[in-house]
Design a protein around this motif. Sequence first.
Motif, PDB file in Angstrom:
ATOM      1  N   LEU A  67      -0.512   0.480  -7.109  1.00  0.00           N
ATOM      2  CA  LEU A  67       0.895   0.847  -7.287  1.00  0.00           C
ATOM      3  C   LEU A  67       1.438   0.162  -8.540  1.00  0.00           C
ATOM      4  CD1 LEU A  67       1.989   0.204  -3.568  1.00  0.00           C
ATOM      5  CD2 LEU A  67       1.512   2.430  -4.615  1.00  0.00           C
ATOM      6  N   ALA A  68       2.128   0.908  -9.374  1.00  0.00           N
ATOM      7  CA  ALA A  68       2.666   0.344 -10.618  1.00  0.00           C
ATOM      8  C   ALA A  68       4.192   0.369 -10.580  1.00  0.00           C
ATOM      9  CB  ALA A  68       2.171   1.161 -11.802  1.00  0.00           C
ATOM     10  N   LYS A  69       4.803  -0.775 -10.904  1.00  0.00           N
ATOM     11  CA  LYS A  69       6.275  -0.800 -10.938  1.00  0.00           C
ATOM     12  C   LYS A  69       6.755  -0.045 -12.173  1.00  0.00           C
ATOM     13  CE  LYS A  69       9.362  -4.420 -11.709  1.00  0.00           C
ATOM     14  NZ  LYS A  69       9.868  -5.758 -11.360  1.00  0.00           N
ATOM     15  N   CYS A 103       2.546   5.552  -7.308  1.00  0.00           N
ATOM     16  CA  CYS A 103       1.211   5.453  -6.718  1.00  0.00           C
ATOM     17  C   CYS A 103       0.211   6.212  -7.595  1.00  0.00           C
ATOM     18  CB  CYS A 103       1.196   6.029  -5.308  1.00  0.00           C
ATOM     19  SG  CYS A 103      -0.481   6.096  -4.641  1.00  0.00           S
ATOM     20  N   ASN A 104      -0.759   5.475  -8.095  1.00  0.00           N
ATOM     21  CA  ASN A 104      -1.792   6.110  -8.930  1.00  0.00           C
ATOM     22  C   ASN A 104      -2.775   6.942  -8.112  1.00  0.00           C
ATOM     23  OD1 ASN A 104      -1.258   5.376 -11.755  1.00  0.00           O
ATOM     24  ND2 ASN A 104      -1.419   3.277 -10.991  1.00  0.00           N
ATOM     25  N   GLY A 105      -2.692   6.823  -6.772  1.00  0.00           N
ATOM     26  CA  GLY A 105      -3.575   7.611  -5.921  1.00  0.00           C
ATOM     27  C   GLY A 105      -3.035   9.007  -5.636  1.00  0.00           C
ATOM     28  N   CYS A 106      -1.733   9.126  -5.297  1.00  0.00           N
ATOM     29  CA  CYS A 106      -1.207  10.434  -4.870  1.00  0.00           C
ATOM     30  C   CYS A 106       0.088  10.820  -5.561  1.00  0.00           C
ATOM     31  CB  CYS A 106      -1.010  10.450  -3.356  1.00  0.00           C
ATOM     32  SG  CYS A 106       0.397   9.459  -2.808  1.00  0.00           S
ATOM     33  N   ARG A 116       0.852  -1.198   0.000  1.00  0.00           N
ATOM     34  CA  ARG A 116       0.000   0.000   0.000  1.00  0.00           C
ATOM     35  C   ARG A 116       0.882   1.240   0.000  1.00  0.00           C
ATOM     36  NH1 ARG A 116      -5.260  -0.382   1.811  1.00  0.00           N
ATOM     37  NH2 ARG A 116      -5.927  -2.457   2.477  1.00  0.00           N
ATOM     38  N   CYS A 117       0.376   2.305  -0.602  1.00  0.00           N
ATOM     39  CA  CYS A 117       1.122   3.576  -0.606  1.00  0.00           C
ATOM     40  C   CYS A 117       1.220   4.111   0.821  1.00  0.00           C
ATOM     41  CB  CYS A 117       0.407   4.587  -1.490  1.00  0.00           C
ATOM     42  SG  CYS A 117       1.086   6.249  -1.317  1.00  0.00           S
ATOM     43  N   ARG A 118       2.404   4.578   1.217  1.00  0.00           N
ATOM     44  CA  ARG A 118       2.580   5.037   2.601  1.00  0.00           C
ATOM     45  C   ARG A 118       1.992   6.429   2.842  1.00  0.00           C
ATOM     46  NH1 ARG A 118       7.736   4.642   1.024  1.00  0.00           N
ATOM     47  NH2 ARG A 118       8.005   2.779   2.252  1.00  0.00           N
ATOM     48  N   VAL A 119       1.588   7.117   1.771  1.00  0.00           N
ATOM     49  CA  VAL A 119       0.903   8.397   1.984  1.00  0.00           C
ATOM     50  C   VAL A 119      -0.610   8.216   1.938  1.00  0.00           C
ATOM     51  CG1 VAL A 119       0.418  10.663   0.948  1.00  0.00           C
ATOM     52  CG2 VAL A 119       2.772   9.937   1.303  1.00  0.00           C
ATOM     53  N   CYS A 120      -1.129   7.652   0.829  1.00  0.00           N
ATOM     54  CA  CYS A 120      -2.592   7.649   0.671  1.00  0.00           C
ATOM     55  C   CYS A 120      -3.228   6.294   0.942  1.00  0.00           C
ATOM     56  CB  CYS A 120      -2.973   8.179  -0.713  1.00  0.00           C
ATOM     57  SG  CYS A 120      -2.631   7.007  -2.032  1.00  0.00           S
ATOM     58  N   GLY A 121      -2.426   5.251   1.081  1.00  0.00           N
ATOM     59  CA  GLY A 121      -2.966   3.955   1.473  1.00  0.00           C
ATOM     60  C   GLY A 121      -3.505   3.091   0.338  1.00  0.00           C
ATOM     61  N   THR A 122      -3.510   3.609  -0.906  1.00  0.00           N
ATOM     62  CA  THR A 122      -4.068   2.803  -1.994  1.00  0.00           C
ATOM     63  C   THR A 122      -3.150   1.619  -2.325  1.00  0.00           C
ATOM     64  OG1 THR A 122      -4.725   2.777  -4.314  1.00  0.00           O
ATOM     65  CG2 THR A 122      -3.028   4.296  -3.745  1.00  0.00           C
ATOM     66  N   LYS A 123      -3.773   0.583  -2.926  1.00  0.00           N
ATOM     67  CA  LYS A 123      -2.970  -0.561  -3.385  1.00  0.00           C
ATOM     68  C   LYS A 123      -2.623  -0.419  -4.862  1.00  0.00           C
ATOM     69  CE  LYS A 123      -4.582  -4.166  -0.257  1.00  0.00           C
ATOM     70  NZ  LYS A 123      -5.331  -5.412  -0.124  1.00  0.00           N
TER      71      LYS A 123
END
Length: 419
Positions: free
Chosen positions: A27-29, A60-63, A18-25
Motif C-alpha cells: 500500500l502506498a500513501k 493498493c498496488n494489488g487491486c 493490508r488491503c481490505r479487498v485483496c489482502g496485500t501489504k
Amino acid sequence: MRTKIRSGSGLDFRRVSRCRVCGTKDLAKVIDLKSTPLANSFLNTPSEKESWFPLEVLYCNGCALLQLSHVVNPNLMFKEYPYRSSSSASMPQHFRELAQLISSEFMASSKQLVVEIGSNDGTLLAALKERGLQVLGIDPAANLARIANERGVETLPQFFDSDMADQIRERRGKAGVIIANNVLAHVDDLHDFMQGATSLLENDGILSVEVPYVGDLNQNVEYDTIYHEHLSYFSVHPISRLFSNFGLRLESVTRLDVHGGSIRVTGRKSRKKDSRIPFMEFEKRCGLNKVETYESLSGRIEYQKEYLKHTLGNLKSKGSMIVGYGAPAKGNTLLNVCEIGPETLDYVIDTTPEKIGKFTPGMHIPIYETERFRKDQPRYCLMLAWNYEKEIVLKERDYTGQFIVPIPSPKVLSQNNRS
Ligand SMILES: [Zn+2]
C-alpha cells in the motif's frame, strides 16, 4: 490477523496494514489531508471536546483500491447519523427511479424479499413497499431506523454482518435482491460483509451497490468526499475482484450523478462470467489503476485548496460577508482541510433540524436555519453542498449575492450564469 473493530469495541481506531479487498501489504500513501475531526460530529458548544484523526489515503498496488490509512471505530460515527435520504429534493427522485428499476428488472417475482443494507430513513424501501414488495431495512443509526419503522418500513437498527445475515435468513428466508447504496465505502471488513450478503442471496439473486466513483473524485478533485466514514474509494476493478471472490459475476455498471458522481454495480450469483464492462477499459485509459494518477491528484488538491483560501481571503479582506450553504459531511472536510473558520464564514445554514443550533466540527462555525441567510442576503455564499448546485440556485433564485462553488475548481457564479 488484522485487528477488527466490531460494534462495542473500546478502540478508537486501527491502522490499515493490508488491503481490505485483496489482502496485500503493498500500500502506498498517495494523499495526506492531515488530521480532521469526524465530519458528522457536530458540536453543541464550541468548547466541547472533540477527537481528531489522521486523514490519509493509501493506494493498493494489488487491486487499485484507494483506502484510508486509519479506520475509526464505527460506533463513534454511525450510531446517530444526521444525514437523511429524504432531506434533499433530488434524492427521493433518484430512489423512485431505482425502485422502478428494482421491481421491473432485478426481481424475478414480486414475492421475493428485498433487503436494503444502510436503508437510512427508509425512503427507497417505502417506494418499493408501495409497489407491493416484501422489504426489510437494516441501518445502525437508531434515529433513522426509528423514523423508518414509524413510516411502516421494518428496519433493524444494527450493523450488517455475516451473523446478522444468518439470523435474517432463518427468520425471513433468502432475498431476491440486496441493495447497498453508499454503504460499501463505510465497511471495514468487506469480506465478512460479502460473506453475509451472498449467503443471504437466492441462487439467482442480485446484489446492487452504489458507491461514489473514484473516477469523479480524480477528475473533479473532489477531495472533500474524503472523510473518515469513507474507508474505501472504488473503481470497478476492485469491486469486480471482491464480487468474484464470493461467486458474484458483474452484470452491469451504471454511472450516476448523485453525490458528485457515483456508480451502480450489480452482480448476480447465477452468471457464469462477468458481462463485458466497457468501463474497465475507460478506467485503464484514465489511469485509475496507476499509483501515479493519485500522486498527481494530491498535487492538484493542494493547488485547489490554496486557490480557494486565496479567493475567500481576498473577498473577506474587502469586508464582504460570506456564509456557507449546507453543512454536509463533505463541507466539514473542506472547511477543516482548507482551515476555513468563523473568521471567514459568519455562519453556515442547513435544513436538517438535527444540525441547526450546533457548530461545525473542527472549525466551530455556528449553523443556522435557511431563513437567516434569506434575511441577511450576504454578499457571498460558499456552496458547501456543491453537488446540489442546480437545486440550490433554483431554490434561492431571489438571493441577491453571489454563490462561490468550490469544486471542481473554485468559481464565483455571476447573477447571469445562475439564471
Ligand atoms: Zn488491494
